[in-house]
Design an enzyme around this catalytic site. Structure first.
Site, PDB file in Angstrom:
ATOM      1  N   LYS A 110       0.910  -1.214   0.030  1.00 61.79           N
ATOM      2  CA  LYS A 110       0.003   0.012   0.023  1.00 61.79           C
ATOM      3  C   LYS A 110       0.876   1.181  -0.043  1.00 61.79           C
ATOM      4  CE  LYS A 110      -4.274  -2.197   1.647  1.00 61.79           C
ATOM      5  NZ  LYS A 110      -3.844  -3.426   1.809  1.00 61.79           N
TER       6      LYS A 110
HETATM    7  C1  LIG Z   1      -4.549  -4.637   1.559  1.00 62.06           C
HETATM    8  C2  LIG Z   1      -4.024  -5.907   1.534  1.00 62.06           C
HETATM    9  C3  LIG Z   1      -4.167  -6.853   0.521  1.00 62.06           C
HETATM   10  C4  LIG Z   1      -5.400  -6.736  -0.356  1.00 62.06           C
HETATM   11  O1  LIG Z   1      -5.460  -5.765  -1.382  1.00 62.06           O
HETATM   12  P1  LIG Z   1      -6.783  -5.408  -1.981  1.00 62.06           P
HETATM   13  O2  LIG Z   1      -6.429  -3.913  -2.621  1.00 62.06           O
HETATM   14  O3  LIG Z   1      -7.734  -4.685  -0.749  1.00 62.06           O
HETATM   15  O4  LIG Z   1      -7.565  -6.221  -2.623  1.00 62.06           O
HETATM   16  C5  LIG Z   1      -3.483  -8.048   0.413  1.00 62.06           C
HETATM   17  N1  LIG Z   1      -2.321  -8.041   0.735  1.00 62.06           N
HETATM   18  C6  LIG Z   1      -1.806  -7.056   1.854  1.00 62.06           C
HETATM   19  C7  LIG Z   1      -0.679  -7.524   2.696  1.00 62.06           C
HETATM   20  C8  LIG Z   1      -2.724  -5.984   2.167  1.00 62.06           C
HETATM   21  O5  LIG Z   1      -2.351  -5.126   2.966  1.00 62.06           O
END
Ligand SMILES: *Cc1c(COP(=O)(O)O)cnc(C)c1O
Length: 465
Positions: A110
């Site tokens: 993210k």
């Molecule tokens: C947020 C997250 C996901 C999922 O991603 P989305 O965009 O919500 O589908 C998967 N793995 C990790 C480590 C995350 O932080």
């Protein structure tokens, strides 16, 4: 390129406005008025580029109202915060190709989006001599990445809701140990869906939203999707350069944000990207959508991959827009229906369309742990439980794909989920240098019940005004 709403009730707006708006004012999600795709010559040129330069080329297609030098500078600053010049290195481990997306300041993918979004917001506000209050919900990684994206920024306060006691210790510490005065952590006594519902309810109170200049930073923000498109293009073109005609991706999925970025990338560099493996944990609403054509809300189950413990995937509506032939009235109708009945059913034709883009399976916790253990024994490489869901799905579904390599997205550094990793490998994953000492730092958070009114009151008291 202008931006429109999936529900069709707003006038087309510019990129900057779309980023500021977050959720569309008609309750829908913002999308480009048409999805671009580039030709062979562009692909050949892009193949030669470093990550930042590629990010600039890709993002400038979608962000036409941002001056080019500004966009370039924002991208450079955002990815300078990563601990490797490649930003998202592609490595091999055992039989798998792994795209490491966790080299940012909070060790999860993210950061790729939120470093950019934080810098972008701050630049835009400075231009207009304005301020904002960011409000978001997190199941773990979004919160810390968002906080690190804006901490210390003068014109922004940030309020992040997380489900109390339902995020990992490292995740909680990353959020609550940030000392900057513009950061407010709210621990809600409830699930992530409760947090998300509260945030949605507050954003739907348009007077409140305007009065406190609320902005969103959660996965519905278009700028986040856009920043994530880049690494799909980066990895796919790298492999194309090594002779692959077609590249597939395995994507551990919760809110459908990351995989939707994959869908946009697939259109953008068509036909280089083949299919997207939509990998879920026991919270498998999206797997049931792809495999059975039923999108039906269930109960949230807590798992060892908590960032995917989601039943209502907030970005799904974006895909629905394309599945319904870009007809916003059908999307609006369907979302109303879903709110009422908690389920949507799709025709065999629609199922077939979805199956051209996606293939899906759900991986339980036992298999997740076994996958971490297996890859570790085979190659010495340690993955986190979210990444393991994607790797396990890749192993199970690979045979069903057309020829071409599969890239598994590594969405978090294993040290963020030490319990699950230790169970699988017999060893606690090592903390990287930048995380040392975090346990001993003072924490700041406010515990509140799962009540929209209480959260509103807290925001009122602490917002920039
Ligand atoms: C947020 C997250 C996901 C999922 O991603 P989305 O965009 O919500 O589908 C998967 N793995 C990790 C480590 C995350 O932080």
């Amino acid at each position: 390129m202008k931006y429109i709403s999936t529900r069709g009730q707003i006038e087309p707006i510019e990129f900057s406005q779309a980023v500021m708006m977050g959720l569309a004012t008609d309750g829908g999600l913002l999308l480009p008025d048409s999805l671009p795709s580039v030709d062979e010559d562009v692909l050949a040129a892009w193949q030669e580029l470093e990550y930042q330069d590629l990010a600039f080329e890709v993002m400038s297609i979608f962000a036409g109202d941002v001056p080019r030098e500004v966009l370039k500078d924002l991208i450079t600053r955002s990815y300078a915060a990563f601990d490797t010049p490649e930003v998202t290195p592609l490595v091999s481990a055992g039989d798998y190709l792994i795209l490491e997306l966790f080299h940012g300041p909070t060790l999860a993918f993210k950061d790729v989006a939120l470093q950019f979004l934080g810098n972008f917001f701050s630049w835009l506000l400075e231009q207009k001599n304005e301020y904002m209050n960011i409000l978001g919900a997190t199941s773990g990684d979004t919160g810390s990445a968002a906080i690190y994206g804006v901490k210390g920024k003068r014109n922004i306060n940030i309020f992040i809701l997380h489900p109390h006691g339902r995020v990992s210790r490292v995740q909680a510490l990353q959020m609550t140990t940030v000392p900057d005065k513009n950061v407010f952590n709210i621990a809600v006594k409830g699930t992530f869906d409760d947090c998300q519902a509260i945030v949605k309810a507050i954003f739907n109170d348009l007077d409140f939203k305007a009065e406190y200049r609320l902005g969103a930073i959660n996965s519905i923000n278009w700028a986040r999707v856009l920043a994530q498109v880049v690494y799909y293009v980066f990895a796919a073109l790298k492999l194309k350069g090594q002779g692959a005609d077609r590249v597939h991706f395995s994507v551990p999925t919760g809110n459908f944000g990351d995989i939707f970025a994959g869908f946009v990338a697939k259109r953008l560099i068509d036909p280089v990207i083949g299919r997207l493996i939509l990998a879920t944990n026991e919270n498998n609403i999206l797997t049931r959508f792809v495999m059975e054509g039923i999108y039906e809300r269930g109960r949230v189950v807590s798992t060892i991959s908590p960032s995917m413990d989601i039943q209502i995937a907030s970005n799904f509506e974006r895909y629905l827009y394309y599945l319904y032939g870009e007809d916003p009235s059908r999307v609006a109708e369907a979302m109303k229906e879903f709110e009422k009945s908690g389920s949507l059913r799709f025709s065999p034709e629609e199922k077939e369309i979805a199956r051209k883009d996606f293939i899906s399976t759900s991986i339980d916790q036992e298999e997740t742990v076994a996958t971490i253990a297996g890859l570790y024994q085979e190659s010495g490489y340690v993955i986190d439980p979210h990444t393991a869901v994607g790797v396990a799905a890749c192993r199970k579904l690979k045979e069903q794909l057309e020829d071409g390599p599969v890239v598994c997205l590594a969405t978090a550094h294993p040290c963020k989920f030490p319990e699950a990793v230790a169970e699988a490998t017999g060893k606690e994953p090592k903390l990287p240098e930048k995380m040392k000492g975090i346990q001993d730092m003072p924490q700041r958070l406010k515990v509140l019940p799962a009540s929209t009114a209480e959260v509103k009151r807290f925001v009122e008291e602490n917002a920039l005004k």
